[in-house]
Scaffold this motif. Structure first.
Motif, PDB file in Angstrom:
ATOM      1  N   SER A 214    -102.725 -58.035  -4.843  1.00 35.36           N
ATOM      2  CA  SER A 214    -103.729 -58.299  -5.860  1.00 35.36           C
ATOM      3  C   SER A 214    -103.308 -59.430  -6.768  1.00 35.36           C
ATOM      4  O   SER A 214    -104.088 -59.890  -7.592  1.00 35.36           O
ATOM      5  N   THR A 215    -102.082 -59.876  -6.643  1.00 36.33           N
ATOM      6  CA  THR A 215    -101.609 -61.033  -7.384  1.00 36.33           C
ATOM      7  C   THR A 215    -100.653 -61.792  -6.491  1.00 36.33           C
ATOM      8  O   THR A 215    -100.265 -61.318  -5.446  1.00 36.33           O
ATOM      9  N   GLY A 216    -100.304 -62.989  -6.890  1.00 39.19           N
ATOM     10  CA  GLY A 216     -99.417 -63.768  -6.033  1.00 39.19           C
ATOM     11  C   GLY A 216    -100.165 -64.368  -4.870  1.00 39.19           C
ATOM     12  O   GLY A 216    -101.338 -64.683  -4.947  1.00 39.19           O
ATOM     13  N   ARG A 217     -99.486 -64.520  -3.759  1.00 38.85           N
ATOM     14  CA  ARG A 217    -100.102 -65.160  -2.615  1.00 38.85           C
ATOM     15  C   ARG A 217    -101.001 -64.186  -1.869  1.00 38.85           C
ATOM     16  O   ARG A 217    -100.668 -63.021  -1.710  1.00 38.85           O
ATOM     17  N   PRO A 218    -102.146 -64.655  -1.361  1.00 39.00           N
ATOM     18  CA  PRO A 218    -103.089 -63.761  -0.708  1.00 39.00           C
ATOM     19  C   PRO A 218    -102.725 -63.490   0.739  1.00 39.00           C
ATOM     20  O   PRO A 218    -101.704 -63.944   1.238  1.00 39.00           O
ATOM     21  N   ALA A 219    -103.604 -62.749   1.402  1.00 38.63           N
ATOM     22  CA  ALA A 219    -103.344 -62.323   2.767  1.00 38.63           C
ATOM     23  C   ALA A 219    -103.417 -63.480   3.744  1.00 38.63           C
ATOM     24  O   ALA A 219    -103.958 -64.536   3.444  1.00 38.63           O
ATOM     25  N   PRO A 220    -102.872 -63.298   4.958  1.00 35.70           N
ATOM     26  CA  PRO A 220    -102.997 -64.314   5.993  1.00 35.70           C
ATOM     27  C   PRO A 220    -104.458 -64.571   6.313  1.00 35.70           C
ATOM     28  O   PRO A 220    -105.315 -63.720   6.079  1.00 35.70           O
ATOM     29  N   PRO A 221    -104.756 -65.735   6.869  1.00 35.57           N
ATOM     30  CA  PRO A 221    -106.155 -66.078   7.134  1.00 35.57           C
ATOM     31  C   PRO A 221    -106.752 -65.183   8.201  1.00 35.57           C
ATOM     32  O   PRO A 221    -106.111 -64.855   9.185  1.00 35.57           O
ATOM     33  N   SER A 222    -108.009 -64.767   7.978  1.00 37.44           N
ATOM     34  CA  SER A 222    -108.714 -63.989   8.978  1.00 37.44           C
ATOM     35  C   SER A 222    -109.466 -64.891   9.947  1.00 37.44           C
ATOM     36  O   SER A 222    -109.959 -64.423  10.964  1.00 37.44           O
ATOM     37  N   LEU A 223    -109.590 -66.168   9.605  1.00 34.61           N
ATOM     38  CA  LEU A 223    -110.273 -67.101  10.492  1.00 34.61           C
ATOM     39  C   LEU A 223    -109.372 -67.468  11.668  1.00 34.61           C
ATOM     40  O   LEU A 223    -108.154 -67.545  11.530  1.00 34.61           O
ATOM     41  N   PRO A 224    -109.968 -67.692  12.840  1.00 32.01           N
ATOM     42  CA  PRO A 224    -109.148 -68.026  14.014  1.00 32.01           C
ATOM     43  C   PRO A 224    -108.572 -69.430  13.928  1.00 32.01           C
ATOM     44  O   PRO A 224    -109.237 -70.369  13.493  1.00 32.01           O
ATOM     45  N   THR A 225    -107.335 -69.559  14.355  1.00 38.04           N
ATOM     46  CA  THR A 225    -106.706 -70.871  14.431  1.00 38.04           C
ATOM     47  C   THR A 225    -106.828 -71.403  15.855  1.00 38.04           C
ATOM     48  O   THR A 225    -107.243 -70.695  16.767  1.00 38.04           O
ATOM     49  N   GLU A 226    -106.454 -72.658  16.031  1.00 40.93           N
ATOM     50  CA  GLU A 226    -106.465 -73.278  17.353  1.00 40.93           C
ATOM     51  C   GLU A 226    -105.156 -74.010  17.569  1.00 40.93           C
ATOM     52  O   GLU A 226    -104.472 -74.384  16.614  1.00 40.93           O
ATOM     53  N   ILE A 227    -104.800 -74.199  18.820  1.00 43.12           N
ATOM     54  CA  ILE A 227    -103.609 -74.960  19.178  1.00 43.12           C
ATOM     55  C   ILE A 227    -104.070 -76.320  19.674  1.00 43.12           C
ATOM     56  O   ILE A 227    -104.895 -76.411  20.591  1.00 43.12           O
ATOM     57  N   VAL A 228    -103.565 -77.372  19.035  1.00 45.82           N
ATOM     58  CA  VAL A 228    -103.998 -78.723  19.401  1.00 45.82           C
ATOM     59  C   VAL A 228    -102.786 -79.561  19.803  1.00 45.82           C
ATOM     60  O   VAL A 228    -101.698 -79.432  19.236  1.00 45.82           O
ATOM     61  N   GLY A 229    -102.980 -80.414  20.788  1.00 47.11           N
ATOM     62  CA  GLY A 229    -101.938 -81.324  21.210  1.00 47.11           C
ATOM     63  C   GLY A 229    -101.875 -82.539  20.295  1.00 47.11           C
ATOM     64  O   GLY A 229    -102.871 -82.936  19.702  1.00 47.11           O
ATOM     65  N   THR A 230    -100.698 -83.114  20.159  1.00 47.36           N
ATOM     66  CA  THR A 230    -100.517 -84.306  19.336  1.00 47.36           C
ATOM     67  C   THR A 230    -100.074 -85.473  20.206  1.00 47.36           C
ATOM     68  O   THR A 230     -99.559 -85.270  21.311  1.00 47.36           O
ATOM     69  N   PRO A 231    -100.238 -86.704  19.738  1.00 49.06           N
ATOM     70  CA  PRO A 231     -99.789 -87.867  20.517  1.00 49.06           C
ATOM     71  C   PRO A 231     -98.295 -87.863  20.817  1.00 49.06           C
ATOM     72  O   PRO A 231     -97.861 -88.468  21.793  1.00 49.06           O
ATOM     73  N   HIS A 232     -97.496 -87.180  19.981  1.00 43.46           N
ATOM     74  CA  HIS A 232     -96.055 -87.139  20.233  1.00 43.46           C
ATOM     75  C   HIS A 232     -95.643 -85.922  21.059  1.00 43.46           C
ATOM     76  O   HIS A 232     -94.454 -85.616  21.172  1.00 43.46           O
ATOM     77  N   GLY A 233     -96.623 -85.229  21.630  1.00 37.75           N
ATOM     78  CA  GLY A 233     -96.328 -84.204  22.617  1.00 37.75           C
ATOM     79  C   GLY A 233     -95.981 -82.823  22.101  1.00 37.75           C
ATOM     80  O   GLY A 233     -95.551 -81.969  22.876  1.00 37.75           O
ATOM     81  N   VAL A 234     -96.173 -82.565  20.815  1.00 39.57           N
ATOM     82  CA  VAL A 234     -95.884 -81.256  20.238  1.00 39.57           C
ATOM     83  C   VAL A 234     -97.207 -80.566  19.909  1.00 39.57           C
ATOM     84  O   VAL A 234     -98.027 -81.099  19.162  1.00 39.57           O
ATOM     85  N   ASN A 235     -97.418 -79.395  20.478  1.00 44.02           N
ATOM     86  CA  ASN A 235     -98.628 -78.625  20.193  1.00 44.02           C
ATOM     87  C   ASN A 235     -98.467 -77.903  18.860  1.00 44.02           C
ATOM     88  O   ASN A 235     -97.460 -77.228  18.632  1.00 44.02           O
ATOM     89  N   LEU A 236     -99.476 -78.031  17.995  1.00 44.91           N
ATOM     90  CA  LEU A 236     -99.399 -77.459  16.656  1.00 44.91           C
ATOM     91  C   LEU A 236    -100.593 -76.549  16.395  1.00 44.91           C
ATOM     92  O   LEU A 236    -101.711 -76.823  16.849  1.00 44.91           O
ATOM     93  N   GLU A 237    -100.333 -75.487  15.650  1.00 48.29           N
ATOM     94  CA  GLU A 237    -101.388 -74.558  15.268  1.00 48.29           C
ATOM     95  C   GLU A 237    -102.149 -75.124  14.069  1.00 48.29           C
ATOM     96  O   GLU A 237    -101.555 -75.622  13.112  1.00 48.29           O
ATOM     97  N   ARG A 238    -103.489 -74.997  14.108  1.00 45.26           N
ATOM     98  CA  ARG A 238    -104.311 -75.628  13.080  1.00 45.26           C
ATOM     99  C   ARG A 238    -105.484 -74.728  12.708  1.00 45.26           C
ATOM    100  O   ARG A 238    -106.008 -73.983  13.528  1.00 45.26           O
TER     101      ARG A 238
END
Length: 300
Positions: A30-54
């Motif tokens: 109820s104070t401080g940092r809130p809960a993790p996101p309930s919205l779905p994330t996606e994994i995207v590729g980058t030009p330098h070859g590392v897949n990142l969660e977004r």
């Protein structure tokens, strides 16, 4: 970290946690940092070859990218963007969450590459960095001073001098606890993030549950261990050509994020506003003011 003065009684009353770990539930403190996101994330590729969660939220312009701190992630940066207009881009650096953990030693150049890729792929004009993310943002701006129009640095931890050993010790304890699979050990590592007066209250328990769900689901890469020993830029003079309007936010009394770092960063940036809170645990004690301060700056 066991048997110390800050150890939690675990599992907490009344529900007998730990439960079976699943995707984080939207039931934060109820104070401080809130809960993790309930919205779905996606994994995207980058030009330098590392897949990142977004995670992308909001619509329209401008587009603001949010870079999290060491051992944290999307859930911890989302509150900082809750009042920011336009599209918001949240992502997980390498070694965090569902993002890749490429082999080899990592440095702030690698983190800046992750940040730049996410910003370029979404056309972000503004950026906010927290702690480790602030260091990655400094590195990106040292290499490309005109990349963003506005930037926010929240609790910058390092510039051209290495951090103290406290940061390295804190991360090592957390990684050891996660790798051991010992929920009590993880809880006692996480409790250091909570103000002492809240550690055995409902908000403290909720925050620990939230962090355990995240950390036990996705863990942290051991590739992160060498980062607290590093500087993010060779010299602060590299930031003197930054064209972005900047807001630098620090606090007094945080050993991992000395206010002197925030002050020095604001002094070297050509167009910067500095705000120093008078006590640590800003997201617990000054959450509303912080959110308003960030959104007012970025929405102008």
């Amino acid at each position: 970290m066991t048997g110390g003065a800050h150890d939690l009684r675990w599992p907490p009353p009344p529900d007998g946690f730990p439960r079976r770990f699943g995707k984080p539930r939207n039931s934060g403190p109820s104070t401080g940092r809130p809960a993790p996101p309930s919205l779905p994330t996606e994994i995207v590729g980058t030009p330098h070859g590392v897949n990142l969660e977004r995670l992308l939220t909001g619509v329209g312009r401008p587009t603001t990218i949010f870079a999290h701190g060491l051992g944290h992630g999307i859930a911890e940066t989302r509150p900082l963007g809750s009042g920011v207009t336009g599209k918001r881009v949240f992502f997980q650096f390498r070694g965090h969450g569902e993002s890749d953990s490429p082999p080899g030693a990592w440095d702030y150049g690698d983190l800046a590459r992750d940040l730049r890729a996410m910003a370029d792929m979404t056309g972000a004009e503004q950026a906010l960095g927290v702690s480790l993310g602030a260091g990655a943002l400094c590195r990106l701006l040292a290499e490309t001073p005109d990349r963003f129009s506005k930037v926010v640095f929240f609790l910058p931890a390092v510039l051209d001098e290495a951090r103290q050993q406290a940061a390295q010790l804190r991360l090592t304890e957390l990684l050891d606890a996660i790798n051991s699979g010992d929920v009590t050990a993880v809880a006692n590592a996480v409790v250091e993030e909570i103000p002492p007066t809240l550690r055995n209250g409902n908000s403290g328990w909720a925050y620990v549950r939230q962090r355990i769900n995240n950390l036990m689901n996705t863990g942290l890469s051991t590739g992160l261990l060498n980062l607290p020993e590093q500087t993010c830029i060779p010299s602060v003079d590299l930031l003197r050509d930054v064209t972005a309007k900047a807001l630098v936010i620090g606090c007094i009394g945080d050993e991992l994020h000395p206010s002197s770092i925030a002050t020095r960063l604001a002094q070297v940036l050509p167009d910067a506003t500095l705000h120093i809170y008078n006590r640590p645990s800003v997201l617990w004690h000054e959450r509303l003011d912080l959110r308003d301060r960030v959104s007012t700056f970025l929405n102008q």
